[in-house]
Design an enzyme around this catalytic site. Structure first.
Site, short mmCIF file in Angstrom:
data_model
loop_
_atom_site.label_atom_id
_atom_site.label_comp_id
_atom_site.label_asym_id
_atom_site.label_seq_id
_atom_site.Cartn_x
_atom_site.Cartn_y
_atom_site.Cartn_z
N HIS A 37 2.74 -4.33 -3.61
CA HIS A 37 3.25 -5.01 -2.43
C HIS A 37 4.61 -4.44 -2.01
O HIS A 37 4.87 -4.21 -0.82
CB HIS A 37 3.44 -6.51 -2.70
N GLN A 153 -11.66 -4.54 2.81
CA GLN A 153 -10.81 -5.35 3.68
C GLN A 153 -10.11 -4.49 4.71
O GLN A 153 -10.00 -4.87 5.89
CB GLN A 153 -9.77 -6.11 2.85
N ILE A 176 -1.52 1.32 -6.21
CA ILE A 176 -0.52 1.52 -7.26
C ILE A 176 -1.11 1.03 -8.58
O ILE A 176 -1.70 -0.06 -8.64
CB ILE A 176 0.78 0.76 -6.94
N MET A 184 -2.82 -2.45 -9.89
CA MET A 184 -1.96 -3.61 -9.81
C MET A 184 -2.60 -4.67 -8.91
O MET A 184 -3.11 -4.36 -7.84
CB MET A 184 -0.58 -3.24 -9.29
N ARG A 187 -3.95 -10.97 -9.52
CA ARG A 187 -4.84 -11.62 -10.48
C ARG A 187 -4.62 -11.12 -11.91
O ARG A 187 -5.04 -11.79 -12.86
CB ARG A 187 -6.30 -11.41 -10.08
#
Length: 283
Positions: A37, A153, A176, A184, A187
């Site tokens: 993120h 998605q 990543i 990564m 969850r």
């Protein structure tokens, strides 16, 4: 860094930035942030004047109530990470703010959503498209940043942008990984130590599949080999392993020279559902 909790406050701020000629970047997330993120946030900060990060665990994209209930929620810790990464504003709405009334609009992405995640999680991409559309309308970003780990998605959102003529550029960044190859994911926090020790086998299966693609093994042989490798781990329950065209997402039955294929999987490890993928090019 501002923290905005209402749609009205977010719209007012984005309209001000637009009038000032500021370029807006949006990073939509469900929180429990990790380095993947933060890479998106840093990239947005590099190319945009202001960066909005949304944190919203969207109930309409969960077809499993337990998965929604157990999804990690760490807003305070997330906020501490975002400022140094370059976030200008954090949008942190409640479910009631995002859905003051139940959404009744239905999206149909055709063959893009009838495979893999769409087949395993009915209604998932309708929920994704609904919340992403809301965020695009509220934020009016010039650029929106997504991670390639959620390969299907990204394809769905790309189609959404095209079909609804959203005036923005969709940016997808590579997955990543941890040092042992595990992608990564928010969850991952739910994995027990035993499950975490097993989890890198997902990436190992993808790497083996990629090598077989380069060796021109038949697509069915690639699927079979990956399924067999993952089947050796009793704690891994494979939901699917697919060799798909990287554009259409449809299963590949024979190779085309120069074709890009997406090797995609979903599996449960110790009750935690994980997805991963690699894109390989056919020589």
């Amino acid at each position: 860094m501002q923290i905005l909790q209402t749609a009205a406050a977010l719209q007012a701020q984005t309209e001000t930035w637009r009038r000032e000629g500021q370029r807006i970047g949006l990073v939509p997330t469900m929180g429990a942030l990790h380095e993947g993120h933060l890479q998106l946030v840093r990239a947005a900060a590099q190319h945009c004047d202001v960066v909005i990060v949304s944190i919203f665990v969207n109930p309409t994209q969960f077809n499993n109530p337990d998965d929604y209930r157990l999804y990690p929620r760490l807003p305070e810790a997330d906020a501490e990470l975002l400022g140094p990464a370059g976030c200008t504003a954090l949008f942190l709405p409640t479910v009631e703010e995002m859905y003051p009334r139940p959404a009744v609009l239905h999206f149909d992405f055709g063959s893009l959503e009838r495979v893999m995640e769409g087949a395993q999680r009915p209604g998932h991409f309708n929920g994704v498209a609904t919340v992403v559309s809301k965020l695009f309308h509220l934020c009016r970003p010039h650029r929106a940043y997504f991670g390639q780990k959620d390969f299907q998605q990204v394809a769905i959102v790309r189609q959404l942008v095209q079909d609804l003529s959203f005036d923005l550029e969709l940016i997808a960044y590579p997955t990543i990984r941890e040092a042992d190859g595990l992608a990564m994911s928010s969850r991952n926090r739910r994995l027990t130590s035993e499950a975490r020790a097993v989890a890198p086998v997902l990436y190992q299966a993808l790497q083996q599949a990629e090598q077989l693609v380069h060796e021109h093994a038949a697509p069915d042989a690639v699927r079979t080999a990956a399924t067999a490798m993952l089947g050796q781990q009793p704690s891994v329950t494979l939901e699917y392993f697919e060799v798909a065209d990287a554009v259409t997402l449809q299963p590949v039955t024979e190779w085309q020279p120069g074709q890009e294929v997406a090797l995609c999987l979903a599996a449960q490890i110790g009750g935690v559902r994980l997805i991963d993928n690699i894109v390989a090019k056919v020589a």
